[in-house]
Design an enzyme around this catalytic site. Structure first.
Site, PDB file in Angstrom:
ATOM      1  N   GLU A  80      -1.049  -5.495   8.551  1.00 50.89           N
ATOM      2  CA  GLU A  80      -0.165  -4.884   9.790  1.00 50.89           C
ATOM      3  C   GLU A  80      -0.700  -5.142  11.075  1.00 50.89           C
ATOM      4  O   GLU A  80      -1.704  -5.042  11.208  1.00 50.89           O
ATOM      5  CB  GLU A  80       0.112  -3.377   9.467  1.00 50.89           C
ATOM      6  CG  GLU A  80       0.517  -3.031   7.993  1.00 50.89           C
ATOM      7  CD  GLU A  80       0.727  -1.664   7.929  1.00 50.89           C
ATOM      8  OE1 GLU A  80       0.342  -0.842   8.885  1.00 50.89           O
ATOM      9  OE2 GLU A  80       1.391  -0.934   6.753  1.00 50.89           O
ATOM     10  N   ASP A 137      -1.223  -6.346  -0.345  1.00 52.78           N
ATOM     11  CA  ASP A 137      -1.338  -5.549   0.901  1.00 52.78           C
ATOM     12  C   ASP A 137      -2.804  -5.191   1.443  1.00 52.78           C
ATOM     13  O   ASP A 137      -3.428  -4.802   0.606  1.00 52.78           O
ATOM     14  CB  ASP A 137      -0.461  -4.349   1.027  1.00 52.78           C
ATOM     15  CG  ASP A 137       0.184  -4.164   2.074  1.00 52.78           C
ATOM     16  OD1 ASP A 137       0.157  -5.033   3.306  1.00 52.78           O
ATOM     17  OD2 ASP A 137       1.130  -3.105   2.180  1.00 52.78           O
ATOM     18  N   LYS A 194      -0.952  -9.487   3.113  1.00 55.81           N
ATOM     19  CA  LYS A 194      -0.110  -9.177   4.208  1.00 55.81           C
ATOM     20  C   LYS A 194      -0.935  -8.313   4.951  1.00 55.81           C
ATOM     21  O   LYS A 194      -1.825  -7.450   4.244  1.00 55.81           O
ATOM     22  CB  LYS A 194       1.026  -8.173   3.544  1.00 55.81           C
ATOM     23  CG  LYS A 194       1.994  -7.751   4.832  1.00 55.81           C
ATOM     24  CD  LYS A 194       3.076  -7.180   4.393  1.00 55.81           C
ATOM     25  CE  LYS A 194       3.388  -5.857   3.818  1.00 55.81           C
ATOM     26  NZ  LYS A 194       2.681  -4.721   4.852  1.00 55.81           N
ATOM     27  N   ASP A 197       0.894  -1.326   0.007  1.00 54.38           N
ATOM     28  CA  ASP A 197       0.261   0.014  -0.160  1.00 54.38           C
ATOM     29  C   ASP A 197       1.123   1.350   0.128  1.00 54.38           C
ATOM     30  O   ASP A 197       0.467   2.570  -0.159  1.00 54.38           O
ATOM     31  CB  ASP A 197      -0.908   0.061   1.267  1.00 54.38           C
ATOM     32  CG  ASP A 197      -0.214   0.114   2.460  1.00 54.38           C
ATOM     33  OD1 ASP A 197       0.983  -0.057   2.540  1.00 54.38           O
ATOM     34  OD2 ASP A 197      -1.031   0.144   3.491  1.00 54.38           O
ATOM     35  N   SER A 198       2.250   0.849   0.156  1.00 58.98           N
ATOM     36  CA  SER A 198       3.244   2.168  -0.206  1.00 58.98           C
ATOM     37  C   SER A 198       2.724   2.864  -1.590  1.00 58.98           C
ATOM     38  O   SER A 198       3.432   3.904  -1.857  1.00 58.98           O
ATOM     39  CB  SER A 198       4.636   1.723  -0.162  1.00 58.98           C
ATOM     40  OG  SER A 198       4.781   0.487  -0.793  1.00 58.98           O
ATOM     41  N   GLU A 206       9.824  -4.133  10.324  1.00 59.69           N
ATOM     42  CA  GLU A 206      10.118  -2.708   9.862  1.00 59.69           C
ATOM     43  C   GLU A 206      10.523  -1.955  10.843  1.00 59.69           C
ATOM     44  O   GLU A 206       9.851  -1.533  11.853  1.00 59.69           O
ATOM     45  CB  GLU A 206       8.676  -2.227   9.338  1.00 59.69           C
ATOM     46  CG  GLU A 206       9.164  -0.869   8.619  1.00 59.69           C
ATOM     47  CD  GLU A 206       8.101  -0.296   7.565  1.00 59.69           C
ATOM     48  OE1 GLU A 206       7.241  -1.156   7.017  1.00 59.69           O
ATOM     49  OE2 GLU A 206       8.225   0.732   7.031  1.00 59.69           O
TER      50      GLU A 206
HETATM   51  O1  KIV Z   1       3.551  -1.033   1.672  1.00 64.62           O
HETATM   52  C1  KIV Z   1       4.818  -1.547   1.480  1.00 64.62           C
HETATM   53  O2  KIV Z   1       5.407  -1.296   0.619  1.00 64.62           O
HETATM   54  C2  KIV Z   1       5.211  -2.356   2.733  1.00 64.62           C
HETATM   55  C3  KIV Z   1       6.560  -2.582   2.891  1.00 64.62           C
HETATM   56  C4  KIV Z   1       7.385  -1.249   3.275  1.00 64.62           C
HETATM   57  C5  KIV Z   1       6.943  -3.786   3.488  1.00 64.62           C
HETATM   58  O3  KIV Z   1       4.527  -2.812   3.650  1.00 64.62           O
END
Ligand code: KIV
Length: 287
Positions: free
Chosen positions: A118, A86, A116, A47-48, A185
């Site tokens: 968090e 994500d 994934k 989600d970056s 992280e």
């Molecule tokens: O969203 C993302 O790119 C991430 C990485 C920094 C692990 O969660």
């Protein structure tokens, strides 16, 4: 020849054999193909993308539909790498039912191979439910960017009193709930080492030091797309930002001076070809 896909079992075996896992973020088919062909084991549709693709200050505005859209593109570009989608902010925090429904939606509509999310022990029950529904889950602890406002910014985690114990407890709770890997992280290297030695699943570090079982970086950071952004844990393996600007300046100049396109880059009616080659080839055609 068809390549063998990296699976969550491959990643576990890599940890057991002491082989490091190379993971990168990817957001579209073209970059996914390049990362895949260059040997990245895991592509995270992170989600970056809210920050590096959409231009937001945090990852919070990203929606599930946007994640599914980018997952579909990355899956089309990658033949070998395991693709992780994500779960964006707000798509799994409200209830277990919401989390299961949205993770299934991301797998179904995005075509990713796992998801994934968090957070540590607080999401152990959700991880259990997802795994029993057949959805492989990658955990993510330490600096969790979706908690930006709660954490007071993007800061190293685990240095406060009890920080080491909390991180270890979170990692163990996630392992027990069934995650197949955990992202660590921005935590001190010795805590990341202790977690890596304690849990049986692979740890993937980003600002977690060299002892993790693998590493991940935001691909735009690793490629040096933004000359103004370089946190301590990022290594730039290229300076693509400058390369792109130089190429663009050369293009602009040649368009303006009339030296692009040349005759060789143009068509003439008089040219006779038995069979014209395809002008465009797609990622799908390259597979
Ligand atoms: O969203 C993302 O790119 C991430 C990485 C920094 C692990 O969660």
């Amino acid at each position: 020849m068809k390549t063998t896909r990296v699976t969550i079992h491959t990643l576990r075996q890599m940890k057991e054999r002491g082989e490091k896992i190379a993971m990168l973020t990817a957001y579209d088919a073209s970059f996914a193909r390049l990362f895949d062909e260059a040997g990245a084991d895991v592509l995270l549709v992170g989600d970056s993308l809210g920050m590096v693709v959409q231009g937001h200050d945090t990852t919070l505005p990203v929606t599930l539909e946007e994640m599914a859209y980018h997952c579909r593109a990355v899956v089309r570009g990658a033949s070998r790498a395991h693709v992780v989608g994500d779960m964006p902010f707000g798509s799994y925090q409200a209830s277990l039912e919401q989390g299961v429904a949205n993770a299934a939606k991301l797998m179904k509509e995005g075509g990713c191979h796992s998801v994934k999310l968090e957070g540590g022990a607080v999401h152990a029950e959700l991880v259990r439910r997802l795994v029993s529904a057949g959805i492989p889950v990658m955990g993510h602890i330490g600096l969790t960017p979706q908690s930006f406002h709660q954490l007071g910014g993007f800061k190293v985690q685990g240095r406060d009193s009890g920080g080491r114990e909390r991180l270890l407890a979170d990692a163990l709770a996630l392992e027990e709930a069934g995650v197949y890997a955990i992202v660590l992280e921005a935590i001190p290297s010795d805590i990341a080492r202790e977690i890596t030695e304690t849990v049986s699943v692979p740890t993937i570090g980003i600002g977690g030091g060299v002892s993790c079982d693998g590493q991940v970086l935001v691909s735009y950071d690793m490629l040096g797309m933004d000359e103004t952004f370089k946190p301590r844990f990022v290594r730039r393996f290229a300076t693509l930002g400058q390369t792109i600007k130089d190429a663009t300046a050369a293009y602009v100049s040649e368009v303006r001076s009339g030296t692009f396109p040349s005759d060789a880059e143009s068509f003439a009616v008089s040219e006779k070809r038995a069979a014209d080659p395809q002008l465009y080839s797609t990622v799908a055609a390259k597979k």
